[in-house]
Design an enzyme around this catalytic site. Structure first.
Site, PDB file in Angstrom:
ATOM      1  CB  CYS A  96      14.286 -26.795  25.121  1.00 19.60           C
ATOM      2  SG  CYS A  96      13.718 -28.391  24.490  1.00 19.60           S
ATOM      3  CB  CYS A 146      16.569 -29.951  25.857  1.00 18.03           C
ATOM      4  SG  CYS A 146      16.867 -29.841  24.083  1.00 18.03           S
TER       5      CYS A 146
END
Length: 464
Positions: free
Chosen positions: A387, A384
């Site tokens: 993230c 991600c």
């Protein structure tokens, strides 16, 4: 321009009458198109050409205004354009244009498909497409999907663009019966609970499908840097993998992406240089603009797609208009091929002060009603980009909290763990940050999009 057709058993004659006029710096007159050269072949060819011209309709069902500066099939008789070519030919064309400028790509698209191609305009920074088309000096068509849920600023922007370029945007609308059934059955905001795909399918995908059935090609504002998970391999031209064009069937529609290789900053430099009107929402922090309930501004440092469908993870940030971007192997919904994210990506949040929680570890933490120490835990996926963007700040947070009595942990919640995280840990999108208080069983979800150290510390200090 007027087209008159008279037919009898012995002969067929076609007469053109038009006043030469100059539009967008291009001179149009009846002599440009030499209709007699087109119809001297045979009566059968005449019949086929007439049948095709009747079948070519505007994108919408509303009558076009006669004063439109952008000629349509009803106002000029454009030369014949070739039918959809094979996949090999398009791949060769894409390779030849890979290093070409957006202006060159746009010019080639308009030259190749004439009145059978149109620009898809969303009301955001893809106004650059209209500016490039304008600069080619060729006639062009523009259409947009009015979902009924756009921001007021976007509607005003549509009007500004029409006046600035002297064009009429061809609007497509969702089917009223389908919208009524969806809202009456599930309410106005069902997409927050069961995903945005159903609403987008009714309000966007199906109207787009109707629009593209009247075209041989379309032009989009997709860029490779818009969405790392779904658009990193967008070519400048391709056979559309999802939608069908005028002739129907696979390969009947070609999709052009003139700005695929252009960075977002370069798009904005171009818009400023050319003094192009822009949506006023951009000045409020909106980058990627869609429907009002599903779009919000982004914070400095956040990726532009974080402002779209923010309650879902990165893999879901497509509405279906560009469904072909999604790779078949990423069927697990977490953006990792073959359902194994850890094998394809190195892990993140590797600070020595961050505890790596396994499934049994997080389950035990949830069950504890009287913890000795509070915990801060991030639910993440290594692939991600959001993230990854907060890795430095979360590592710094863990270092600051070392020895303070607050434990900092991480739990990889994609792949096989995603269903559990959604059901038991309030996972909505990646990353999700939870605080487990010292004397409470239920974790508290961090709601803010600010993931800097100061904001995270403020959240912890307010609860511990």
């Amino acid at each position: 321009m007027a087209l008159a057709v008279t037919a009898s058993s012995s002969s067929t004659s076609i007469a053109f009458s038009s006043n030469s006029r100059k539009e967008q710096g291009v001179q149009f007159s009846s002599s440009n198109f030499q209709p007699s050269d087109r119809f001297n072949s045979s009566p059968a060819a005449l019949s086929l050409s007439l049948k095709r011209s009747i079948a070519v309709k505007p994108l919408n069902a509303e009558p076009k205004r006669n004063d439109s500066i952008v000629p349509s099939a009803a106002t000029i008789f454009a030369p014949d354009v070739e039918k959809a070519v094979g996949i090999e030919d398009i791949e060769k064309l894409a390779k030849n244009l890979e290093k070409a400028s957006p202006l060159e790509i746009m010019d080639k698209a308009l030259e190749k498909y004439g009145n059978d191609i149109a620009i898809a305009f969303s009301g955001a920074e893809d106004v650059a497409l209209i500016e490039y088309a304008h600069l080619t000096g060729r006639p062009f068509r523009v259409f947009s999907l009015d979902t009924g849920r756009l921001n007021p600023e976007t509607y005003k922007f549509f009007d500004t663009v029409e006046k600035h370029y002297g064009i009429h945007i061809e609007y497509m609308f969702p089917d009223a019966v389908e919208v009524q059934a969806l809202v009456r059955t599930k309410g106005l905001f069902s997409f927050y609970e069961d995903g945005h795909q159903e609403c987008c399918r009714v309000r966007k995908v199906r109207p787009l499908r109707r629009a593209l059935k009247g075209l041989r090609a379309w032009i989009t504002g997709q860029r490779k840097d818009q969405s790392p998970g779904t658009r990193s391999e967008v070519p400048v031209v391709q056979v559309d993998p999802v939608f069908e064009g005028m002739d129907g069937g696979s390969g009947s529609l070609v999709k052009w992406n003139p700005v695929a290789n252009v960075a977002g900053n370069d798009i904005w430099n171009f818009l400023r240089t050319m003094d192009v009107p822009v949506n006023s929402l951009h000045a409020q922090g909106y980058v990627s603009i869609g429907c009002e309930p599903c779009t919000r501004s982004v914070l400095p440092g956040q990726h532009e797609r974080e402002g779209r469908w923010w309650w879902e993870d990165a893999k879901a940030k497509e509405c279906g208009l560009h469904k072909g971007n999604l790779k078949e192997e990423s069927v697990n919904g977490n953006g990792a091929a073959n359902g194994n994210s850890s094998s394809a990506n190195s892990d993140i949040f590797e600070s020595q002060n961050i505890v790596n929680l396994t499934r049994p570890g997080i389950e035990n933490l949830v069950k504890m009603e009287d913890r000795k120490e509070p915990w801060m835990v991030v639910l993440y996926a290594p692939w991600c980009p959001f993230c990854q963007a907060m890795e430095a700040s979360y590592n710094e947070l863990a270092d600051k909290l070392a020895g303070s009595g607050v434990k900092v942990g991480k739990f990889q919640a994609d792949g096989d763990q995603k269903a559990y995280a959604k059901q038991e840990l309030q996972l909505g999108s990646f990353p999700t940050i939870l605080f487990f208080p010292k004397h409470a069983s239920r974790p508290i979800k961090y709601q803010s999009e600010k993931r800097d150290v100061e904001s995270l510390m403020g959240f912890i200090n307010a609860l511990r």
